[in-house]
Design an enzyme around this catalytic site. Structure first.
Site, PDB file in Angstrom:
ATOM      1  N   LYS A 168       0.642  -0.984   0.073  1.00 25.31           N
ATOM      2  CA  LYS A 168       0.358  -0.164  -0.206  1.00 25.31           C
ATOM      3  C   LYS A 168       1.146   0.891   0.091  1.00 25.31           C
ATOM      4  CE  LYS A 168      -3.529   2.407   0.902  1.00 25.31           C
ATOM      5  NZ  LYS A 168      -4.538   2.948  -0.305  1.00 25.31           N
ATOM      6  N   LYS A 236      -1.011  11.225   6.359  1.00 18.46           N
ATOM      7  CA  LYS A 236      -0.764  10.091   7.224  1.00 18.46           C
ATOM      8  C   LYS A 236       0.332   8.585   6.421  1.00 18.46           C
ATOM      9  CE  LYS A 236      -3.431   6.773   7.770  1.00 18.46           C
ATOM     10  NZ  LYS A 236      -3.901   6.149   6.873  1.00 18.46           N
TER      11      LYS A 236
HETATM   12  P1  NAP Z   1     -13.316   7.509   8.110  1.00 20.76           P
HETATM   13  O1  NAP Z   1     -14.404   8.570   6.848  1.00 20.76           O
HETATM   14  O2  NAP Z   1     -12.258   8.714   8.797  1.00 20.76           O
HETATM   15  O3  NAP Z   1     -13.574   6.424   8.238  1.00 20.76           O
HETATM   16  C1  NAP Z   1     -12.712   5.801   9.464  1.00 20.76           C
HETATM   17  C2  NAP Z   1     -14.307   5.141  10.645  1.00 20.76           C
HETATM   18  O4  NAP Z   1     -13.460   4.737  11.448  1.00 20.76           O
HETATM   19  C3  NAP Z   1     -14.646   6.828  11.356  1.00 20.76           C
HETATM   20  O5  NAP Z   1     -15.807   6.599  11.309  1.00 20.76           O
HETATM   21  C4  NAP Z   1     -14.205   7.047  13.210  1.00 20.76           C
HETATM   22  O6  NAP Z   1     -14.635   7.155  13.952  1.00 20.76           O
HETATM   23  C5  NAP Z   1     -13.503   4.778  13.242  1.00 20.76           C
HETATM   24  N1  NAP Z   1     -12.930   5.154  13.980  1.00 20.76           N
HETATM   25  C6  NAP Z   1     -11.404   5.809  14.109  1.00 20.76           C
HETATM   26  N2  NAP Z   1     -10.732   5.650  15.164  1.00 20.76           N
HETATM   27  C7  NAP Z   1     -12.225   4.647  15.331  1.00 20.76           C
HETATM   28  C8  NAP Z   1     -11.682   3.640  16.893  1.00 20.76           C
HETATM   29  N3  NAP Z   1     -10.929   3.814  17.472  1.00 20.76           N
HETATM   30  N4  NAP Z   1     -12.879   2.992  17.548  1.00 20.76           N
HETATM   31  C9  NAP Z   1     -14.171   2.740  16.339  1.00 20.76           C
HETATM   32  N5  NAP Z   1     -14.514   3.168  15.143  1.00 20.76           N
HETATM   33  C10 NAP Z   1     -13.096   4.628  14.951  1.00 20.76           C
HETATM   34  O7  NAP Z   1     -12.210   7.235   7.018  1.00 20.76           O
HETATM   35  P2  NAP Z   1     -11.639   6.453   5.108  1.00 20.76           P
HETATM   36  O8  NAP Z   1     -11.845   7.335   4.101  1.00 20.76           O
HETATM   37  O9  NAP Z   1     -13.023   5.333   5.120  1.00 20.76           O
HETATM   38  O10 NAP Z   1     -10.733   5.536   5.372  1.00 20.76           O
HETATM   39  C11 NAP Z   1     -10.436   4.453   6.497  1.00 20.76           C
HETATM   40  C12 NAP Z   1      -8.980   3.827   5.872  1.00 20.76           C
HETATM   41  O11 NAP Z   1      -8.996   3.422   4.853  1.00 20.76           O
HETATM   42  C13 NAP Z   1      -7.380   5.236   6.980  1.00 20.76           C
HETATM   43  O12 NAP Z   1      -6.861   4.143   6.884  1.00 20.76           O
HETATM   44  C14 NAP Z   1      -7.969   5.603   4.930  1.00 20.76           C
HETATM   45  O13 NAP Z   1      -6.482   5.936   4.700  1.00 20.76           O
HETATM   46  C15 NAP Z   1      -7.774   4.309   4.074  1.00 20.76           C
HETATM   47  N6  NAP Z   1      -8.036   4.812   2.422  1.00 20.76           N
HETATM   48  C16 NAP Z   1      -9.571   5.420   2.527  1.00 20.76           C
HETATM   49  C17 NAP Z   1      -9.075   5.402   0.940  1.00 20.76           C
HETATM   50  C18 NAP Z   1     -10.476   6.597   0.771  1.00 20.76           C
HETATM   51  O14 NAP Z   1     -10.070   6.822  -0.522  1.00 20.76           O
HETATM   52  N7  NAP Z   1     -11.314   7.120   1.136  1.00 20.76           N
HETATM   53  C19 NAP Z   1      -8.699   4.609   0.248  1.00 20.76           C
HETATM   54  C20 NAP Z   1      -8.118   3.482   0.778  1.00 20.76           C
HETATM   55  C21 NAP Z   1      -7.659   3.704   1.604  1.00 20.76           C
HETATM   56  P3  NAP Z   1     -15.264   8.732  13.502  1.00 20.76           P
HETATM   57  O15 NAP Z   1     -16.725   8.515  12.723  1.00 20.76           O
HETATM   58  O16 NAP Z   1     -15.560   8.847  15.029  1.00 20.76           O
HETATM   59  O17 NAP Z   1     -14.180   9.652  12.774  1.00 20.76           O
END
Ligand code: NAP
Length: 287
Positions: A168, A236
């Site tokens: 990744k 990050k």
């Molecule tokens: P996001 O919308 O911020 O989703 C992450 C979720 O995890 C949020 O709802 C957050 O809660 C929850 N969370 C964080 N800490 C937690 C904990 N301790 N306990 C329970 N829930 C927790 O981000 P995302 O875009 O889905 O991305 C998620 C991951 O995938 C990241 O590592 C990102 O780098 C990776 N990623 C993202 C993409 C993309 O295009 N979006 C593509 C590939 C990889 P809250 O609602 O309270 O913040």
């Protein structure tokens, strides 16, 4: 293995849960902000108020949270409450060294741990066309492959624990160069008084074409900053890749430049915008 505990129902996780439900899995969901998990009840998910209730009666646990510190927090509780013999798949983008640490901790608890970050963005998560790069034991990977196939189409076993996260990082290094190049290309075209949409039409199907150009190029032109992929998460990832590179005495100069551009955006309060908002870098430079 029909019941899954799913932690982290944000941009990516909520679509991935819907795809698991469509494929007949029973899915417990937990999220830090409860409303985001509760919203999945109408699709058939079982809302859980704690990690304990989310994981204590399932064979497979999937997490896709934000930062490595979130992964650590979540796994402290998974290790406390999950059943012996269960398999955990961390699909967050996180540090390779943390993935190895979790794998080793899992061995002590008789649990299989895989690092399986994804690529393909919010669109790939919705359409179940994610690329999934998996590190860990091959026999563990083979057991959960049918589950991964509900969320992605390009699923590759990369090798020992941490290999998924390293792959990744290779992906993120390539994205850094590509998105910054699309931004520079459009800025150049703007300064030369070209029609930006026509420029995209002309170049995106040729040798310069890329996912970033086709998907984020258009958003840059329209100044649509809505997050598919948050700037804070990309920073990050680039920080993790940079640190891994430094440990190997590797000079990744393009990554370094792009990271500085995004950090300038972050300092100006743009970290919750989508990565396509890199076009603001030129605006900030003029200020
Ligand atoms: P996001 O919308 O911020 O989703 C992450 C979720 O995890 C949020 O709802 C957050 O809660 C929850 N969370 C964080 N800490 C937690 C904990 N301790 N306990 C329970 N829930 C927790 O981000 P995302 O875009 O889905 O991305 C998620 C991951 O995938 C990241 O590592 C990102 O780098 C990776 N990623 C993202 C993409 C993309 O295009 N979006 C593509 C590939 C990889 P809250 O609602 O309270 O913040």
């Amino acid at each position: 293995m029909k019941k899954i505990g799913f932690i982290g129902t944000g941009v990516m996780g909520s679509s991935m849960v819907k795809n698991l439900l469509k494929n007949g899995f029973e899915v417990n969901v937990f999220n830090r902000t409860a409303s985001k998990a509760k919203a999945l009840e109408e699709y058939g998910a079982i809302f859980c108020e704690s990690i304990e209730t989310c994981v204590n009666d399932v064979d497979v646990i999937i997490s896709i949270v934000g930062m490595p510190k979130d992964v650590e927090q979540v796994y402290d509780l998974i290790f406390k409450y999950a059943k012996k013999g269960s398999i955990c798949i961390d699909m967050s983008t996180s540090s390779p060294s943390l993935a190895i640490k979790l794998y080793e901790e899992g061995l002590k608890k008789n649990m299989g741990i895989l690092d399986a970050p994804v690529s393909g963005g919010d669109i790939g998560a919705k359409n179940a066309t994610l690329s999934i790069m998996v590190g860990g034991l091959k026999e563990t990977y083979e057991k959960v492959l049918p589950i991964l196939e509900c969320m992605g189409t390009n699923i590759i076993y990369m090798g020992k624990p941490g290999s998924g996260q390293h792959t990744k990082m290779a992906n993120q290094i390539a994205i850094a160069g590509t998105i910054a190049a699309v931004n520079e290309s459009l800025k150049y075209a703007l300064e030369m008084d070209l029609d930006l949409n026509e420029v995209l039409n002309a170049i995106s199907n040729g040798a310069a074409g890329s996912w970033q150009m086709s998907n984020n190029g258009k958003k840059m032109i329209e100044k649509d900053d809505s997050p598919g992929f948050y700037i804070k998460h990309f920073i990050k990832d680039m920080d993790i890749a940079n640190n891994e590179a430094i440990n190997k005495n590797l000079d990744l100069s393009i990554l370094d430049i792009v990271l500085k551009q995004y950090k300038l955006l972050q300092e100006n309060g743009y970290e919750d915008l989508g990565t396509q908002a890199i076009y603001k870098y030129f605006e900030l430079k003029l200020m």
